[in-house]
Design a protein around this motif. Sequence first.
Motif, short mmCIF file in Angstrom:
data_model
loop_
_atom_site.label_atom_id
_atom_site.label_comp_id
_atom_site.label_asym_id
_atom_site.label_seq_id
_atom_site.Cartn_x
_atom_site.Cartn_y
_atom_site.Cartn_z
N ALA A 275 83.91 40.34 61.07
CA ALA A 275 84.83 40.47 59.94
C ALA A 275 84.12 40.18 58.62
O ALA A 275 84.40 40.83 57.60
N LEU A 276 83.19 39.24 58.63
CA LEU A 276 82.54 38.83 57.39
C LEU A 276 81.46 39.81 56.94
O LEU A 276 81.09 39.83 55.76
N TYR A 277 80.95 40.63 57.85
CA TYR A 277 79.96 41.65 57.48
C TYR A 277 80.61 42.92 56.93
O TYR A 277 79.96 43.73 56.27
N GLY A 472 73.76 38.88 46.18
CA GLY A 472 73.80 40.33 46.00
C GLY A 472 74.85 40.98 46.89
O GLY A 472 75.07 40.55 48.02
N ARG A 473 75.49 42.04 46.39
CA ARG A 473 76.55 42.73 47.14
C ARG A 473 75.99 43.64 48.24
O ARG A 473 76.72 44.05 49.14
N THR A 480 77.95 38.86 51.48
CA THR A 480 78.74 38.22 50.43
C THR A 480 79.98 37.53 50.98
O THR A 480 80.30 36.40 50.58
N HIS A 481 80.69 38.18 51.92
CA HIS A 481 81.93 37.60 52.42
C HIS A 481 81.64 36.35 53.25
O HIS A 481 82.44 35.41 53.27
N ALA A 482 80.50 36.32 53.94
CA ALA A 482 80.12 35.12 54.69
C ALA A 482 79.90 33.95 53.73
O ALA A 482 80.29 32.81 54.01
N LEU A 504 77.83 37.16 41.46
CA LEU A 504 77.51 38.30 42.31
C LEU A 504 76.80 39.38 41.51
O LEU A 504 77.11 39.60 40.33
N HIS A 505 75.86 40.05 42.18
CA HIS A 505 75.05 41.08 41.52
C HIS A 505 75.12 42.38 42.33
O HIS A 505 75.18 42.35 43.56
#
Length: 535
Positions: A275-277, A472-473, A480-482, A504-505
Amino acid sequence: PVDSCTEIPMVSKNAFLALVAAGLLSAPAWAAGDSKPASDAQEAAKAPEKAPEPRAKSTKHELRLGGQVIKYTATVGWLILTDSKPDKDGKVGEPKPVARFGYTAYTLDGVKDASRRPVTFAFNGGPGSASIWLHMGVLGPRRVDAGDASYAPPPPARVVDNEYSILDVTDLVMIDPVGTGFSKPLGDARGEDFWGVDQDIESVGEFIRRYVTDNGRWGSPKYVLGESYGGVRGAGLARHLQSDLGMNLNGLILVSPYFGQGSGEDGVGMDLPHALYLSTFAATAWHYDLIPGKPASLADYSAEVERFALDEYLPALLEGYRISPERKQAMAARLAQYTGTRAEFWMKADLRVSHVQFLQELLRDRGLIAGRIDSRYSGPSLNPLNDEMDYDPFFPAIGPAYLAGFREYLHSELEFDVADDYVVSGRLYQKWDWSHKQPGAGESKQPVTNTLPDLALALTTNPRLELLVEQGRFDLATPTHALKYNLDHLRLPPGGRERIHVNLHDAGHMMYLNADAGRQFRENVVGFIRDTDRL
């Protein structure tokens, strides 16, 4: 993780002798026989081994940075770490050398009282990665210009003045942990004494303590900056330095941090990481224009996918294999839509696609694979039938330029010539002891790495400690979500979260390769240090 290296095949003894016979190599003792008299050889064997010594080479330089010309001293070399272990009778003998610990330090000239100037200790991750990436990418006074999201120009590597450096506001110490750079075990010590979560934290902490003591920097505002696995090391160090060594930090700066397997590794039987990826899968598909009706804003699109991942996708995964065929098919269609892939792909994977599978699949029709460290990079697929990515296109794109540029920089500018090879990647991942003694979890080590409790304890016991995170996105090594999930699960006192700052970049793991992100990175870190140095 920023690990990559190419192994050189060993030459057989017969082939080596053939080269000697041809005059291409001089004959070693085992090939030509020992020409010394036996008595000389015996005397040499009796001679005490020379104790390893620290080494340092200092050179003077200047750099235009932040609208001014700054003059600084670069010092490259190593310290010798020692340890006193009790013998079988419990007696502690003389300290014995256990490691040669390499570093490159940059200190501003003309400072009246160095003990009042900030100092930042920085490292990459891996585990097993040298500091070359941060050093020559964004922090040091010189950087390798390797371009962005494409292959670096052919040799010679371009080493240029670094307009992103933070040397105007802080002295810098680039650290290479044991097994990387010029650092290695000495004497009876073994690599395994340093290659583990806790062993690594303690040895890097000891290096920092020694450097601070030897250079009179106990009074300086202090910062720790780590990238990737540097999140595990940085969080653990913040607790260790403060709680065990009595060295409070002003700030902890984490770049694309990894904190542990529970949230940061997909494809190993855990549902949460899938889910986090997902939002980084979606961002990658967005980058390659594979999203029907592509949204204009990546930030808004990522936020939508993150909500879907936790509100709908994760609950579906938690049903396990009891999920109904209709719900599974509907979920596969939604996943395909968000990620620019096919529903059949997700169905075959039982809705659990790992990032190495996704990166091989996404651009399959173009004969390409996307990068893991930075998914904006792509390269030819070596085998279009493979299920998982053949290699990471990011490393051949910039790795050789970084290594060549750094070695030339060591030779021509820092005047540091040694016979030893500089180890960019020690490939220590498989040798690593991933167990960790978590604060508050008793005396036994936990088998799965998680240094979030260390970070929470460091922020709690030092109410002046601030945390800055740059992410980085397009990073599929540490999504990023992790990161957001991990920070949301820090147990902190009231007001503690106000000391956490996240930026965030629109770039990857090493976001500073992008010119706009590099400038913003500098602004963020310089502002953070100026706001927290307390002087």
